[in-house]
Structure formats: C-alpha cells, structure tokens
Design an enzyme around this catalytic site. Structure first.
Site, PDB file in Angstrom:
ATOM      1  N   ARG A  19       0.800  -1.237   0.000  1.00  0.00           N
ATOM      2  CA  ARG A  19       0.000   0.000   0.000  1.00  0.00           C
ATOM      3  C   ARG A  19       0.830   1.283   0.000  1.00  0.00           C
ATOM      4  NH1 ARG A  19      -5.081  -1.662   3.994  1.00  0.00           N
ATOM      5  NH2 ARG A  19      -5.918  -3.251   2.589  1.00  0.00           N
ATOM      6  N   LYS A  63       3.336  11.159 -11.897  1.00  0.00           N
ATOM      7  CA  LYS A  63       2.502  10.250 -12.689  1.00  0.00           C
ATOM      8  C   LYS A  63       3.217   8.907 -12.818  1.00  0.00           C
ATOM      9  CE  LYS A  63      -0.294  13.111 -15.796  1.00  0.00           C
ATOM     10  NZ  LYS A  63      -0.571  13.384 -17.223  1.00  0.00           N
ATOM     11  N   GLU A  69       9.474  16.803 -25.795  1.00  0.00           N
ATOM     12  CA  GLU A  69       8.781  17.216 -24.575  1.00  0.00           C
ATOM     13  C   GLU A  69       9.207  18.623 -24.153  1.00  0.00           C
ATOM     14  OE1 GLU A  69       6.347  15.764 -23.140  1.00  0.00           O
ATOM     15  OE2 GLU A  69       6.429  13.629 -23.606  1.00  0.00           O
ATOM     16  N   LYS A  85       7.296  22.793 -15.486  1.00  0.00           N
ATOM     17  CA  LYS A  85       6.440  21.676 -15.072  1.00  0.00           C
ATOM     18  C   LYS A  85       6.156  21.733 -13.580  1.00  0.00           C
ATOM     19  CE  LYS A  85       5.304  16.877 -15.615  1.00  0.00           C
ATOM     20  NZ  LYS A  85       5.579  15.577 -16.256  1.00  0.00           N
ATOM     21  N   GLU A 122      -4.219  16.617 -12.259  1.00  0.00           N
ATOM     22  CA  GLU A 122      -4.682  16.886 -13.615  1.00  0.00           C
ATOM     23  C   GLU A 122      -6.177  17.170 -13.707  1.00  0.00           C
ATOM     24  OE1 GLU A 122      -4.484  14.346 -17.568  1.00  0.00           O
ATOM     25  OE2 GLU A 122      -2.475  14.696 -16.791  1.00  0.00           O
ATOM     26  N   ASN A 164      -0.506  17.725 -21.823  1.00  0.00           N
ATOM     27  CA  ASN A 164      -0.811  16.635 -22.755  1.00  0.00           C
ATOM     28  C   ASN A 164      -0.882  17.105 -24.211  1.00  0.00           C
ATOM     29  OD1 ASN A 164      -1.177  14.311 -20.905  1.00  0.00           O
ATOM     30  ND2 ASN A 164      -2.762  15.618 -20.040  1.00  0.00           N
ATOM     31  N   HIS A 221      -0.120  14.686 -26.943  1.00  0.00           N
ATOM     32  CA  HIS A 221      -0.259  13.333 -26.436  1.00  0.00           C
ATOM     33  C   HIS A 221      -1.560  12.662 -26.860  1.00  0.00           C
ATOM     34  CE1 HIS A 221       3.094  14.733 -24.105  1.00  0.00           C
ATOM     35  NE2 HIS A 221       3.230  13.590 -23.480  1.00  0.00           N
ATOM     36  N   HIS A 224      -0.629   9.300 -28.415  1.00  0.00           N
ATOM     37  CA  HIS A 224      -0.938   8.022 -27.781  1.00  0.00           C
ATOM     38  C   HIS A 224      -1.634   7.064 -28.750  1.00  0.00           C
ATOM     39  CE1 HIS A 224      -0.780   9.597 -23.352  1.00  0.00           C
ATOM     40  NE2 HIS A 224       0.403   9.484 -23.905  1.00  0.00           N
ATOM     41  N   HIS A 263       8.406   7.343 -27.343  1.00  0.00           N
ATOM     42  CA  HIS A 263       7.304   8.178 -26.866  1.00  0.00           C
ATOM     43  C   HIS A 263       7.431   9.616 -27.372  1.00  0.00           C
ATOM     44  CE1 HIS A 263       4.203   9.869 -24.355  1.00  0.00           C
ATOM     45  NE2 HIS A 263       5.078  10.667 -23.766  1.00  0.00           N
TER      46      HIS A 263
END
Length: 351
Positions: A112, A134, A176, A214, A224, A232, A235, A239, A252
């Site tokens: 956990r 993330k 990026e 960022k 978000e 994004n 993205h 994606h 990516h």
C-alpha cells in the site's frame, strides 16, 4: 539548482528536484534499484559509487516501451517480496521514463505504498517523466491507462548521464521540451530556436527551465483536474499513434512530435493558430530529425481511439491546442467529429 515542489492539495508535501552532478545518496533502509540492462551496463558503477545503504538489491527489467506492462510490475513486486522488503524500504528508479513510471507504480502499490526516488538518465525523463508523480503501465487498450499519482521523495537530475544517450533518444526528449515552450513560454521557444540544443551549457539551461515550468504546473494541479492537462499537448494524438504501432515503432517523444504537428494542424484549421507559427514548430522538430508525419490507414479507427484517452469524459474528446500563438494554450472539448476527421485525412497519405 533546486526546484521546489510544493503541492497545494492536502496533505501538503515538499520534495526537491536537484539538477547537478549526482550527489552521495545515503539511506538507512533497504534499497532496491530498478533499471534495465542498457542503463545498468552504462551507469551502474557510477550509481554504486554514490549509493550507500544497509542492503541494496538490483532489479533489471527488459528495455523498451513494449515491456511497460502489469506483468513487468508484478515481476518487480515479486523480487521485493522475495527480498523481504517492508514499508520502510525504498525503490530507486534508475533509467528513462518507462523505468520511472513502472518503479513509481510498483512503489505506490507495494504494501500500500513505500518510498521511491527518481534518478532519470534520459532527456525525456529528466525534463518530463520524473517530475510530477505520474506512474503507470500500458495495456492493449492504450497508454498509461493503469496507474496512480504517487510523488517521489526526491529527484536527482544529472545532465552528465545524457552523454551516452543515443541521438534518437535525445531527440525524443527534445519533443517534450518543445511541448513545454509552445504551451507556456514563448521566450523559451525563441531560446530553443536560437541555440544548439546539443551544447552542454544550453542543455543545462533547457533542463532547468523545463523542470521549472512543469513544477509550476504540478504545484497548482497535482492530479490533472485543470491546468496540468495542458501538458498533454501532442499526447492525445501521439498516444493513438503509439497504440496503433504496438509501442514499438516510435519512441514516446517521437509519437508526441507527430501528435504536436497533428494538434497544430487542427489549431490552424480552427483559426486558433497561424500557419506560419505551426511551421515554426514543425521546423524545430525536424531540425532534430523528429518524425512529423504518420500515415493514418483508417481515419475512423484512429478517431475512435480518442475515446480511450484518460482526458476524455462524457463522450467528449479533450484536445489541448495552441491558443492563438506560441506560448499560449487552450483546451477544447467541443470540436465536431467532421472537423477532426477532415484534419486527420490530411495525414492519410503521408509517408
């Protein structure tokens, strides 16, 4: 240089992103370093010189986006259980964005939640993936659809790791960086246009500004629900490109570069951006040999993939677009299907 992360949402947390030569890392607890054979082969000795802990376990996973899966994460967890790691133990993500995402996700679910630290070794992970918490993995439905928001205890960014990065991987990280500039900072975009982004001094300045931008966004919106969605840009389209090509044809950042060009084309079509500014962005991407075209074989299928994007909701697709000029942004969820497909059709015959 230290860039502070101060999350506004409770519980309040702070951690530092250190941009400098890798310091001595001392921990009074068990540590597992998660990496891949490529990074370990190049840099394991350097990290071991600086890492001090009562017990250190090395866990190597296969290299590549196609291995960013639940199966790989389960393998990491199994190693932790076998080594009797507990809730006071620590993981270190030592590699690029794939390693960081999987290690952070494993840390978030092992008993956990245990601590983890990021030591990113690629440009993409240094300027983007390691910052903001993330984590996650891909599945057959799409990119990062299984994951969590889980912040590291610290991030250590050493630009020296980039000296061994292949040119293609380096360029993927630049995508990026360019994304950040287009969305938030016109002066930064001008800097990227006017400097050789392979020069070490320029690289350090570029990393610092990207991380600062960022950090500002994450400090305002960790999970978000607002402005972080702007990150994004490129993205939503990218994606789909990754998913259609099985996460194996493009890195990516390369898919994001294609996605940025597609998003810009949509922005031009909607009158949000001039053709001249869209061409400036495309020219900067092409300067570093990033792909800017993708042959869409089935426009209807490509469009349907948008609805699996995490940012889409209530049957509406959210598109992050330049908001009038470089350095501004807008999020639109009211663009009709015919308009989007008209833009996608321009890529149908692209090579």
């Amino acid at each position: 240089m230290i860039v502070p992360i101060e999350l506004k949402q409770p519980p309040l947390r702070r951690y530092d992103i250190t941009i400098d030569s890798l310091p001595e890392l001392r921990f009074e607890r068990k540590v597992a370093v998660v990496s891949n054979p490529t990074v370990a082969g190049l840099h394991r000795a350097r990290l071991e010189e600086r890492l001090h802990a009562p017990e250190i376990e090395w866990i190597e996973v296969p290299d590549g986006e196609e291995y960013k899966t639940m199966e790989t994460v389960l393998g990491i967890l199994d190693r932790l259980f076998a080594a009797q790691f507990d809730r006071q133990s620590l993981l270190i993500a030592f590699g690029g964005g794939v390693i960081g995402d999987m290690t952070g996700f494993a840390a978030s679910i092992y008993q956990r939640g245990i601590g983890f630290v990021q030591v990113p070794t690629t440009l993409l992970s240094q300027v983007d993936a390691s910052v903001g918490g993330k984590t996650g993995v891909n599945n057959r439905w799409g990119k990062n659809l299984i994951g969590s928001f889980y912040q590291p205890e610290a991030v250590f960014i050493d630009p020296a790791f980039l000296r061994t990065l292949p040119p293609r991987e380096y360029a993927a990280g630049l995508a990026e960086v360019i994304k950040m500039a287009v969305m938030f900072d016109r002066e930064f975009f001008d800097f990227l246009e006017s400097h050789d982004l392979r020069n070490e001094e320029a690289v350090t300045r570029m990393i610092a500004r990207s991380v600062s931008l960022k950090a500002e966004v994450v400090n305002q919106d960790e999970k978000e629900k607002g402005i972080r969605a702007v990150l994004n840009y490129g993205h939503t389209f990218g994606h789909v490109v990754e998913n259609e090509t099985g996460y194996s044809r493009y890195l990516h950042g390369e898919a994001v570069a294609i996605g940025m060009v597609m998003a810009d084309e949509l922005a031009v079509d909607l009158g949000l951006m001039s053709r001249e500014e869209a061409e400036r962005i495309e020219a900067l991407l092409k300067r570093y040999d990033l792909p800017v075209r993708y042959p869409i074989a089935d426009i209807d299928a490509f469009y349907e993939h948008f609805f699996l994007d995490k940012k889409s909701a209530h049957g509406k697709i959210k598109f992050v677009l330049p908001g009038g000029s470089i350095g501004t942004h807008v999020i639109r969820d009211d663009i009709d299907e015919a308009t989007v497909k008209r833009v996608l059709a321009r890529f149908g015959a692209a090579g």
